[in-house]
Write a protein that holds these residues in place. Structure first.
Motif, mmCIF file in Angstrom:
data_model
loop_
_atom_site.group_PDB
_atom_site.id
_atom_site.type_symbol
_atom_site.label_atom_id
_atom_site.label_comp_id
_atom_site.label_asym_id
_atom_site.label_seq_id
_atom_site.Cartn_x
_atom_site.Cartn_y
_atom_site.Cartn_z
ATOM 1 N N VAL A 48 32.674 73.084 4.439
ATOM 2 C CA VAL A 48 32.845 74.374 3.751
ATOM 3 C C VAL A 48 33.992 74.301 2.742
ATOM 4 O O VAL A 48 33.803 74.582 1.551
ATOM 5 N N LEU A 49 35.176 73.925 3.187
ATOM 6 C CA LEU A 49 36.314 73.907 2.262
ATOM 7 C C LEU A 49 36.209 72.783 1.242
ATOM 8 O O LEU A 49 36.565 72.962 0.071
ATOM 9 N N GLY A 50 35.706 71.625 1.670
ATOM 10 C CA GLY A 50 35.534 70.525 0.735
ATOM 11 C C GLY A 50 34.538 70.860 -0.357
ATOM 12 O O GLY A 50 34.742 70.551 -1.536
ATOM 13 N N GLY A 51 33.454 71.531 0.004
ATOM 14 C CA GLY A 51 32.464 71.934 -0.992
ATOM 15 C C GLY A 51 32.995 72.968 -1.957
ATOM 16 O O GLY A 51 32.694 72.938 -3.156
ATOM 17 N N MET A 52 33.810 73.887 -1.441
ATOM 18 C CA MET A 52 34.379 74.915 -2.331
ATOM 19 C C MET A 52 35.398 74.314 -3.284
ATOM 20 O O MET A 52 35.360 74.563 -4.486
#
Length: 175
Positions: A48-52
């Motif tokens: 989630v955070l890596g994709g954002m």
């Protein structure tokens, strides 16, 4: 505030140690072995955070990807049941409803507070002028700005609701 809360807990536990019973002792091997349960959560966090932060998807897309990834994680852990799925859906609906009610309540309270403050400010200014010949400095300007805010804030609201701004006070007085 948090520091005062922590201090209150420390004082209460010092007075009565039974309020916070100690935990059982475990070895370092057991502690490291228990960390394997966090691998799925860490992967979900990274997705989630890596994709954002890498720009692969937006915040809303990250929420959807996170929900899908957590569902896949449930399947891999063999913990998916329809009862669990129903519980998750109901908890999500309940939380979303509570957040929506908080937003609605804050909006109503803000509008009410703005109107009441404006009314009380005008009343205080009139009474001060009448009885002591003093004025509240900037009163006229502040009421103008508040009225402009209330009036012009209704236009975007009316536009989003696909409504028209109508002043019915004049129509009610006509024969």
């Amino acid at each position: 505030m948090a520091a005062l809360y922590i201090l209150a807990i420390i004082i209460m536990v010092k007075r009565d140690p039974s309020l916070a019973p100690g935990s059982s002792k475990c070895s370092w091997a057991e502690r490291f072995k228990s960390l394997r349960h966090l691998v799925g959560i860490a992967i979900l966090f990274l997705i989630v955070l890596g994709g954002m932060f890498s720009g692969f998807f937006t915040v809303n897309e990250a929420a959807a990807i996170g929900a899908l990834a957590s569902l896949v994680l449930m399947f891999f852990r063999h913990s998916f049941t329809w009862k669990n799925f129903y519980t998750v859906i109901m908890d999500t609906i309940t939380t979303s409803g509570m957040v929506l009610l908080l937003v609605i309540g804050a909006s109503v309270f803000g509008s009410f507070l703005g109107i009441v403050c404006m009314m009380l400010h005008i009343a205080a200014d009139v009474l001060l002028r009448k009885f002591s010949s003093n004025v509240i400095v900037g009163s006229y300007e502040m009421v103008q700005y508040l009225l402009m805010t209330v009036i012009f804030a209704s236009f975007p609201y009316a536009q989003t609701m696909k409504k028209h701004v109508r002043v019915t006070i004049f129509l009610a007085k006509l024969p």
